[in-house]
Design an enzyme around this catalytic site. Structure first.
Site, PDB file in Angstrom:
ATOM      1  N   GLU A  91      -0.485 -49.427  10.579  1.00  0.00           N
ATOM      2  CA  GLU A  91      -1.386 -50.119   9.659  1.00  0.00           C
ATOM      3  C   GLU A  91      -0.759 -51.421   9.152  1.00  0.00           C
ATOM      4  OE1 GLU A  91      -4.407 -46.920   7.892  1.00  0.00           O
ATOM      5  OE2 GLU A  91      -2.501 -46.900   6.829  1.00  0.00           O
ATOM      6  N   CYS A 132       1.203 -57.395   4.594  1.00  0.00           N
ATOM      7  CA  CYS A 132       2.159 -56.292   4.560  1.00  0.00           C
ATOM      8  C   CYS A 132       2.211 -55.687   5.958  1.00  0.00           C
ATOM      9  CB  CYS A 132       1.673 -55.267   3.541  1.00  0.00           C
ATOM     10  SG  CYS A 132       2.696 -53.793   3.470  1.00  0.00           S
ATOM     11  N   CYS A 181       8.057 -42.812  10.074  1.00  0.00           N
ATOM     12  CA  CYS A 181       9.282 -43.123   9.331  1.00  0.00           C
ATOM     13  C   CYS A 181      10.114 -41.852   9.219  1.00  0.00           C
ATOM     14  CB  CYS A 181       8.904 -43.620   7.931  1.00  0.00           C
ATOM     15  SG  CYS A 181      10.323 -44.098   6.929  1.00  0.00           S
ATOM     16  N   CYS A 196      10.956 -39.943   2.059  1.00  0.00           N
ATOM     17  CA  CYS A 196      10.709 -40.080   0.614  1.00  0.00           C
ATOM     18  C   CYS A 196       9.534 -39.168   0.228  1.00  0.00           C
ATOM     19  CB  CYS A 196      10.402 -41.534   0.248  1.00  0.00           C
ATOM     20  SG  CYS A 196      11.776 -42.640   0.609  1.00  0.00           S
ATOM     21  N   CYS A 203       5.788 -40.599  -0.395  1.00  0.00           N
ATOM     22  CA  CYS A 203       5.231 -41.605   0.513  1.00  0.00           C
ATOM     23  C   CYS A 203       4.492 -40.966   1.696  1.00  0.00           C
ATOM     24  CB  CYS A 203       6.366 -42.489   1.028  1.00  0.00           C
ATOM     25  SG  CYS A 203       5.793 -43.811   2.101  1.00  0.00           S
ATOM     26  N   CYS A 211       0.644 -49.289  -1.809  1.00  0.00           N
ATOM     27  CA  CYS A 211       2.008 -48.867  -1.463  1.00  0.00           C
ATOM     28  C   CYS A 211       2.073 -47.364  -1.243  1.00  0.00           C
ATOM     29  CB  CYS A 211       2.976 -49.157  -2.612  1.00  0.00           C
ATOM     30  SG  CYS A 211       3.217 -50.862  -2.933  1.00  0.00           S
TER      31      CYS A 211
HETATM   32  N1  SAH Z   1      10.781 -48.146   3.843  1.00  0.00           N
HETATM   33  C1  SAH Z   1      10.752 -49.267   2.987  1.00  0.00           C
HETATM   34  C2  SAH Z   1       9.443 -50.038   2.976  1.00  0.00           C
HETATM   35  C3  SAH Z   1       8.136 -49.265   2.914  1.00  0.00           C
HETATM   36  S1  SAH Z   1       7.499 -48.639   1.410  1.00  0.00           S
HETATM   37  C4  SAH Z   1      11.168 -48.883   1.591  1.00  0.00           C
HETATM   38  O1  SAH Z   1      11.382 -47.712   1.328  1.00  0.00           O
HETATM   39  O2  SAH Z   1      11.342 -49.762   0.752  1.00  0.00           O
HETATM   40  C5  SAH Z   1       7.053 -49.937   0.362  1.00  0.00           C
HETATM   41  C6  SAH Z   1       7.214 -49.548  -1.102  1.00  0.00           C
HETATM   42  O3  SAH Z   1       6.220 -48.589  -1.545  1.00  0.00           O
HETATM   43  C7  SAH Z   1       8.558 -48.905  -1.375  1.00  0.00           C
HETATM   44  O4  SAH Z   1       9.090 -49.404  -2.566  1.00  0.00           O
HETATM   45  C8  SAH Z   1       8.181 -47.443  -1.528  1.00  0.00           C
HETATM   46  O5  SAH Z   1       9.157 -46.703  -2.193  1.00  0.00           O
HETATM   47  C9  SAH Z   1       6.877 -47.561  -2.265  1.00  0.00           C
HETATM   48  N2  SAH Z   1       6.055 -46.360  -2.243  1.00  0.00           N
HETATM   49  C10 SAH Z   1       6.056 -45.367  -1.328  1.00  0.00           C
HETATM   50  N3  SAH Z   1       5.150 -44.439  -1.653  1.00  0.00           N
HETATM   51  C11 SAH Z   1       4.544 -44.857  -2.774  1.00  0.00           C
HETATM   52  C12 SAH Z   1       3.501 -44.319  -3.581  1.00  0.00           C
HETATM   53  N4  SAH Z   1       2.902 -43.181  -3.272  1.00  0.00           N
HETATM   54  N5  SAH Z   1       3.129 -45.032  -4.666  1.00  0.00           N
HETATM   55  C13 SAH Z   1       3.723 -46.207  -4.976  1.00  0.00           C
HETATM   56  N6  SAH Z   1       4.710 -46.761  -4.255  1.00  0.00           N
HETATM   57  C14 SAH Z   1       5.121 -46.077  -3.165  1.00  0.00           C
END
Ligand code: SAH
Length: 350
Positions: free
Chosen positions: A96, A109, A116, A120, A123, A334
């Site tokens: 995406e 973006c 991935c 986390c 996410c 995000c």
């Molecule tokens: N892998 C990278 C980039 C992708 S995520 C990273 O971890 O930075 C982009 C951003 O969205 C990151 O800061 C991530 O922690 C955040 N993110 C992931 N899931 C989210 C959610 N459910 N709500 C808000 N931010 C989230």
């Protein structure tokens, strides 16, 4: 020759393309013309290269492949001008890409991997696991296709889509150098790279002095809490991460941006704010607070204390802003991106 043995021409640097063309007995200016067709005029087919002889186009066709993406799905937000694309890759996988509109221009973006492996907890991009890295061409094409389809110019790029950019280091660096070397070359100052904290790579990136903005997904200021929501913290703890961040700032002079998604009852308390203040004390940085975007597989809830948390930080002299959520109605915010989201809501508009 099978398609997968052909050279991915869009991933070649100017020098590499020149070397390939010279090896075919062509003059260097041909390489310049072809590079221009690929990265300035952004053609989708060798046959469109009208100042290249039919014979050479035929040779190019045999030796190289010119990749393209297909739009599998396109969702347009009803609340803002956000557009989310589900792009099909040449091997049938998908990723995406999200186009967002800000006062200062359009920001894109982009995804760096199919899936991935960082895990986390909050996410969506990591839930279905990791499939493969994206090639430099596949990252560039997310920009080229989006500009072509939307008719909007992309002014800045955030590497915050699906995937961990520093886990695909070489391809991401190659992509950045290609981007910088395009006809109208985007300055790397207009690029933000977000990482969950792969410390060894942060040191490498600092040495490269690219000028890009480094965003660190922090989300918690103690090891116990951070490890419980971000597995990477078990490999590189907060002290190691913060030391690398200080080194990055010292070497590049670029202020670091910390992402902190506020989850109710997990990291949004007064105590969490104090812990964060202690961690960032004395550091020239910026904190981006994001009310967590809820995803269907997890029960994390959006914090109700975003303003209170922000005020605690700013009162302590730490620069903190709340990120505006864009494209929430189309799961484009995000942490909501997936490599295939059959259950996406929102209106499909072509
Ligand atoms: N892998 C990278 C980039 C992708 S995520 C990273 O971890 O930075 C982009 C951003 O969205 C990151 O800061 C991530 O922690 C955040 N993110 C992931 N899931 C989210 C959610 N459910 N709500 C808000 N931010 C989230």
């Amino acid at each position: 020759m099978e398609n997968n043995e052909k050279i991915d021409i869009l991933s070649l640097s100017r020098d590499e393309l020149t070397a390939e063309l010279t090896a075919l007995g062509e003059k260097a200016f041909r390489a310049k013309q072809i590079y221009d067709w690929l990265h300035v005029k952004k053609v989708k087919d060798f046959s469109q290269m009208s100042n290249i002889s039919a014979q050479l186009r035929d040779t190019l066709e045999k030796k190289f492949c010119l990749k393209s993406l297909i739009i599998k799905k396109k969702l347009v937000s009803d609340i803002d001008n956000t557009v989310k694309y589900l792009y099909g890759l040449p091997d049938g996988e998908s990723v995406e890409t999200v186009l967002m509109e800000y006062k200062h221009g359009n920001s894109l973006c982009i995804s760096t991997q199919v899936g991935c492996r960082m895990g986390c907890r909050f996410c969506a991009s990591t839930i279905a696991g990791f499939v493969r890295h994206l090639l430099p061409s596949e990252m560039l094409l997310q920009i080229y296709e989006t500009e072509r389809d939307s008719g909007r110019h992309v002014d800045s790029i955030v590497l915050m889509g699906i995937g961990e950019p520093l886990d695909n280091f070489d391809n991401v660096m190659k992509f950045l150098s290609l981007l910088n070397d395009e006809g109208d070359g985007m300055s790397l100052r207009h690029i933000s790279l977000s990482t969950c904290g792969i410390v060894d790579r942060i040191y490498e990136l600092a040495e490269m002095k690219t000028g890009l903005t480094l965003s660190i997904s922090l989300h918690a200021a103690t090891d116990e809490k951070r490890s419980s929501i971000m597995p990477i913290n078990k490999k590189y703890n907060l002290q190691q991460l913060m030391t690398a961040c200080r080194d990055y700032f010292k070497k590049t002079g670029r202020r670091i941006s910390f992402e902190y998604s506020l989850i109710e009852g997990v990291n949004d308390t007064e105590q969490s704010a104090e812990e964060l203040i202690r961690l960032l004390k004395g550091m020239l940085c910026h904190v981006n607070l994001i009310p967590i975007n809820e995803i269907r597989e997890r029960d994390f809830k959006k914090s109700r204390y975003v303003e209170r948390f922000q005020k605690r930080l700013t009162d302590a002299g730490i620069n903190a802003t709340v990120r505006r959520t864009l494209g929430a109605d189309i799961n484009a915010a995000c942490g909501q991106l997936r490599r295939d989201d059959g259950a996406a809501h929102g209106a499909v508009k072509e």
